[in-house]
Design a protein around this motif. Structure first.
Motif: not given
Length: 134
Positions: A46-75
């Motif tokens: 029971i726990g292993l699939p829940i853990f794996l689904i949680s890890v994948v969901a957090l990784m996807l959230l991190g990818v889609f919610l992280s700010p873009a780091n563009a080099s041509d934007v002024n600091p």
């Protein structure tokens, strides 16, 4: 003198005329006991699939919610120009040309901080942020 006899397990002894018994003659499947899981087994099932689904969901959230780091934007918070380095440019020269109202040493320090420079050697073609002063 004692004699020692070695024998092989029965399942390893085969003869050319050996024919395994049919499946139905070995026992009825309804005679088998039901599968029982220990607490550890239930946790894994029971726990292993829940853990794996949680890890994948957090990784996807991190990818889609992280700010873009563009080099041509002024600091943020600094008035700066994006300058392309040409051969012969120095930090001191860029500081004096683009930030004449600032102390050259302070401007050189700010250029290094804005661009994460570890050295004062500039490569031609590099893009640098140069503070214009305020």
């Amino acid at each position: 003198m004692a004699s020692t006899a070695l024998s092989a397990p029965l399942h390893l002894i085969t003869s050319p005329d050996y024919i395994p018994a049919p499946r139905s003659a070995q026992g009825n499947e309804s005679d088998l006991a039901p599968l029982r899981l220990t607490r550890r087994g239930k946790f894994v099932i029971i726990g292993l699939p829940i853990f794996l689904i949680s890890v994948v969901a957090l990784m996807l959230l991190g990818v889609f919610l992280s700010p873009a780091n563009a080099s041509d934007v002024n600091p943020v918070g600094v008035d700066a120009l994006s300058v392309t380095v040409i051969e012969g440019d120095t930090l001191w020269g860029l500081a004096r040309e683009f930030a004449p109202q600032l102390e050259p040493r302070d401007a050189v320090q700010q250029i290094g901080d804005l661009n994460n420079l570890n050295s004062s050697v500039l490569q031609p073609g590099a893009e640098l942020f140069v503070p214009i002063g305020s």
